[in-house]
Write an enzyme that holds these catalytic residues in place. Structure first.
Site, mmCIF file in Angstrom:
data_model
loop_
_atom_site.group_PDB
_atom_site.id
_atom_site.type_symbol
_atom_site.label_atom_id
_atom_site.label_comp_id
_atom_site.label_asym_id
_atom_site.label_seq_id
_atom_site.Cartn_x
_atom_site.Cartn_y
_atom_site.Cartn_z
ATOM 1 N N ASP A 84 0.834 -1.200 0.000
ATOM 2 C CA ASP A 84 0.000 0.000 0.000
ATOM 3 C C ASP A 84 0.868 1.249 0.000
ATOM 4 O O ASP A 84 1.923 1.286 0.646
ATOM 5 C CB ASP A 84 -0.931 0.011 1.212
ATOM 6 C CG ASP A 84 -0.181 0.111 2.537
ATOM 7 O OD1 ASP A 84 -0.317 1.144 3.220
ATOM 8 O OD2 ASP A 84 0.548 -0.840 2.888
ATOM 9 N N SER A 85 0.463 2.256 -0.757
ATOM 10 C CA SER A 85 1.141 3.541 -0.825
ATOM 11 C C SER A 85 2.590 3.359 -1.281
ATOM 12 O O SER A 85 2.833 2.855 -2.376
ATOM 13 C CB SER A 85 1.026 4.260 0.523
ATOM 14 O OG SER A 85 1.369 5.613 0.422
#
Length: 319
Positions: free
Chosen positions: A152-153
């Site tokens: 994520d990210s």
């Protein structure tokens, strides 16, 4: 409209006077990030084991969350935090849920953080983790298993970049790259959503701070290892799942990367959650919609790994 439960959480954070992450030195920001990611999901009593692998510059830690013996594969997870924040503890509960909901083994690997270890240290460490997992699959899980990468990210960036490197270096094989609100652009400010949703979880100042910490004096505008959107050729990549949030400064660059892979004839599933915000996987305990997105991620990873599993994977010995 922002999901009502998440909007309430954002308002509470503003009312508490919580500082922007970029206002703190990295070590203090890491402490705040641990607080922000704590207890966002109900804790699961799922045991884990700790291992170490040889990174290019040092020994690094990883954790293994084991599913049932007949699990169809293993997920290698890279945590978020702008390449500056985050650790195995921050993502313990998330990885536990990912293991339980997918029915797959989960391995989360650490990587060196900026600014102490700037680009491309995180990339080099993440690819080394993939190589370690491929080499130790049989010793850890008793049989060869297909591998998916997820993150994520900033971790979504690393999962994408590792997939590019694995294609270039002809392995290890990856069954699916699952990129959740990934960083894909060369610098902040390149897409309308960077300005449109400035300050909703991520501020422009924080994104710029992370960028400066990670890249320092390096030229981030020409190296796909920093920004996968810079890759001149996206063909031949593993199938991809890209999840984006409607109220996220990173929304547009995630969509752009999904579209670029699709144009290169990569099998891509793009899922846009219109009411969610950046970091929703770690907020799944606050919002049914975010919780459903986490389940969607887990089931997509399981389906991709199950499709790659062969009868030999499930029957390593024959009578």
């Amino acid at each position: 409209m922002i999901d009502s439960q998440l909007a309430s959480a954002l308002e509470h954070a503003r009312a508490s006077g919580m500082p922007d992450l970029c206002e703190l030195p990295p070590e203090a920001a890491r402490g705040l990030y641990r607080v922000l990611t704590a207890d966002e999901l109900p804790a699961l009593d799922l045991p884990y084991e700790t291992r170490q692998f040889d990174g290019p510059a040092s020994r690094l830690g990883l954790r293994i969350y084991r599913a049932a013996a007949d699990a169809p594969g293993v997920i290698l997870y890279f945590h978020g935090g702008g390449f500056v924040l985050g650790d195995l503890d921050c993502y313990h509960t998330l990885c536990s849920h990912l293991c339980a909901r997918s029915g797959c083994h989960v391995v989360i690997a650490s990587y060196r953080l900026a600014p102490e270890s700037p680009f491309p240290a995180a990339v080099d460490d993440s690819y080394a983790a993939l190589e370690w997992l491929a080499a130790h699959c049989v010793s850890e899980f008793a049989r060869p298993l297909p591998i998916a990468v997820a993150g994520d990210s900033a971790g979504g960036n690393l999962a994408a970049v590792v997939s590019l490197l694995a294609r270039e270096r002809k392995g290890p094989a990856i069954a699916l790259q699952a990129l959740c609100y990934p960083v894909t652009a060369a610098r902040p400010g390149m897409f309308p959503s960077h300005d449109k949703f400035n300050g909703i979880v991520l501020s422009a100042a924080t994104m710029q701070s992370f960028h400066q910490h990670y890249f320092g004096s390096a030229d981030a505008t020409s190296d796909f290892r920093g920004a996968p959107l810079l890759a001149s050729d996206l063909s031949g990549l593993p199938p991809a799942l890209v999840q984006v949030a409607g109220y996220d400064p990173l929304h547009d660059e995630g969509v752009a990367y999904a579209q670029a892979m699709f144009a290169a004839k990569v099998k891509v599933s793009l899922v846009d959650y219109p009411g969610l915000i950046h970091g929703y996987l770690n907020m799944a305990g606050k919002s049914p919609t975010a919780n459903a997105a986490l389940t969607d991620l887990a089931l997509a990873l399981r389906a991709a790994l199950a499709a790659q599993a062969t009868p030999q994977h499930f029957n390593p010995t024959r009578t």
